[in-house]
Design an enzyme around this catalytic site. Structure first.
Site, PDB file in Angstrom:
ATOM      1  N   LYS A  59       0.833  -1.216   0.000  1.00  0.00           N
ATOM      2  CA  LYS A  59       0.000   0.000   0.000  1.00  0.00           C
ATOM      3  C   LYS A  59       0.860   1.256   0.000  1.00  0.00           C
ATOM      4  O   LYS A  59       0.540   2.232  -0.677  1.00  0.00           O
ATOM      5  CB  LYS A  59      -0.942   0.001   1.214  1.00  0.00           C
ATOM      6  CG  LYS A  59      -2.077  -1.005   1.074  1.00  0.00           C
ATOM      7  CD  LYS A  59      -2.991  -0.956   2.279  1.00  0.00           C
ATOM      8  CE  LYS A  59      -4.117  -1.971   2.150  1.00  0.00           C
ATOM      9  NZ  LYS A  59      -4.871  -2.125   3.393  1.00  0.00           N
ATOM     10  N   LYS A 113      -7.712 -10.484  -6.707  1.00  0.00           N
ATOM     11  CA  LYS A 113      -8.716 -10.767  -5.696  1.00  0.00           C
ATOM     12  C   LYS A 113      -9.984  -9.961  -6.007  1.00  0.00           C
ATOM     13  O   LYS A 113      -9.891  -8.815  -6.483  1.00  0.00           O
ATOM     14  CB  LYS A 113      -8.128 -10.316  -4.351  1.00  0.00           C
ATOM     15  CG  LYS A 113      -8.939 -10.654  -3.150  1.00  0.00           C
ATOM     16  CD  LYS A 113      -8.140 -10.280  -1.909  1.00  0.00           C
ATOM     17  CE  LYS A 113      -9.019 -10.378  -0.684  1.00  0.00           C
ATOM     18  NZ  LYS A 113      -8.315 -10.088   0.549  1.00  0.00           N
ATOM     19  N   LYS A 139     -14.275  -4.490  -4.682  1.00  0.00           N
ATOM     20  CA  LYS A 139     -15.174  -3.493  -5.258  1.00  0.00           C
ATOM     21  C   LYS A 139     -14.398  -2.417  -6.008  1.00  0.00           C
ATOM     22  O   LYS A 139     -14.802  -1.966  -7.065  1.00  0.00           O
ATOM     23  CB  LYS A 139     -16.023  -2.861  -4.155  1.00  0.00           C
ATOM     24  CG  LYS A 139     -17.137  -2.027  -4.751  1.00  0.00           C
ATOM     25  CD  LYS A 139     -18.088  -1.489  -3.749  1.00  0.00           C
ATOM     26  CE  LYS A 139     -19.164  -0.700  -4.481  1.00  0.00           C
ATOM     27  NZ  LYS A 139     -19.823   0.260  -3.612  1.00  0.00           N
TER      28      LYS A 139
END
Ligand code: SF4
Length: 340
Positions: A121, A201, A204
């Site tokens: 990240k 994966k 959304k």
């Protein structure tokens, strides 16, 4: 919500969290929530919508309330039963952040920097927020605040849970008492659910999901163009179901005899991918129908969702107060005037 259970005389307590991403999709459902529904009948369970974790990534504050409530509704529709488990929103129990601070004094910075998720990240950020580094400390606080001893996790979360265990050990050693149990993983058997694009994966933000509450039409619209075994370029090319993400979805939604038939038809090019997808869509639509019905009922009565979250937070605040009183005492904080 379980009531009247003694905090200390309990057996197993399970804690797990989910991001307030709005839509509950089949990746969340098959990978975690279906398992939560089973666990709530076996253990004392606390499930949390982790909005304090969500803000460590770029987000729109105007959308967060709706995303949080939508996730709560999805979880209840999917089968979480407030008479069997506790469901609440993380920010409704301020002790999560207080305990995170108390634990951060024993959390090794080097370990935090070595976390795979932090590295992934932070590589995407121009300026890395401190909250991203401290994310696993807050996760440790989420679990230890309720002195939970079992945490359902997938393989990708094992590293964070191991750090929670390390933080619990260090805190106990530093402050002289085995107060925090070392939480144990409850490994979920579900394989990682890959997105409809076949690459990553299901998520959304990647737009590769099927929502648990999607209508039958939308489910078909999303499944029809989904990526399958690349070897099946034409209708006549045989495929390998083990290389096809949709085959793994069949294993969740189709009867065992159908799964065997799908594999045969795929390997022999007996039918095309569209036939295979149609069967999957029909089975998925049927399996999700009861969830959609419960969701429609809850949408008509949003006050029921709010009431569940309020009761959940009240129960968790009681538990959290008890933990923090002991933590403050062991850490040498002078009691506040008027505190009990
Ligand atoms: S026939 Fe079914 S299992 Fe085989 S590649 Fe196509 S969609 Fe996948």
């Amino acid at each position: 919500m379980p009531s009247g259970r003694s905090y200390l005389a309990r057996m197993n307590r399970v804690f797990s969290g989910i991001q307030p991403s709005g839509e509950l999709h089949i990746g969340n459902y098959l990978g975690a929530v279906r398992n939560w529904v089973a666990l709530q009948s076996q253990h004392e369970c606390i499930f949390c919508i982790v909005n304090l974790h969500a803000i460590t990534q770029p987000y729109d504050p105007r959308e967060l309330p709706a995303r949080t409530m939508e996730m709560a509704l999805g979880l209840l529709a999917a089968g979480l039963d407030p008479d069997k488990c506790t469901l609440f929103v993380q920010s409704h129990v301020p002790e999560h952040t207080e305990l995170a601070w108390a634990l951060s004094v024993v959390a090794p910075k080097g370990d935090l920097e070595r976390m795979t998720q932090f590295k992934e990240k932070s590589a995407r950020e121009e300026t890395v927020p401190a909250a991203l580094l401290n994310y696993p400390v807050l996760q440790a606080a989420d679990i230890l605040l309720y002195r939970a001893n079992l945490v359902p996790v997938g393989e990708d979360q094992l590293q964070h849970l191991e750090l929670s265990r390390e933080i619990a050990r260090r805190w106990n050693a530093r402050f002289g008492e085995d107060f925090f149990p070392e939480p144990q993983p409850l490994l979920t058997s579900a394989k990682r659910i890959v997105g409809l694009d076949g690459n990553a994966k299901m998520s959304k933000s990647l737009g590769n999901t099927i929502g648990v509450l999607d209508s039958p039409e939308v489910i078909w619209e999303k499944l029809r163009p989904a990526v399958t075994d690349p070897a099946r370029k034409t209708r006549k090319d045989p495929g390998n179901p083990d290389l096809c993400n949709l085959f793994s979805l069949h294993q969740f939604f189709s009867a065992p005899a159908e799964v065997t038939h799908v594999a045969e038809q795929c390997r022999t090019a007996g039918w095309g991918c569209l036939d295979c997808k149609r069967l999957l869509a029909d089975n998925m639509i049927a399996a999700l129908e009861p969830i959609r019905e419960r969701a429609a009922e809850l949408k008509a009565h949003p006050e029921r969702v709010r009431a569940v979250l309020e009761r959940g937070a009240a129960h968790c605040r009681d538990l959290a107060r008890e933990t923090m009183a002991r933590v403050r005492d062991l850490m040498g904080f002078v009691p506040a005037a008027g505190a009990h």
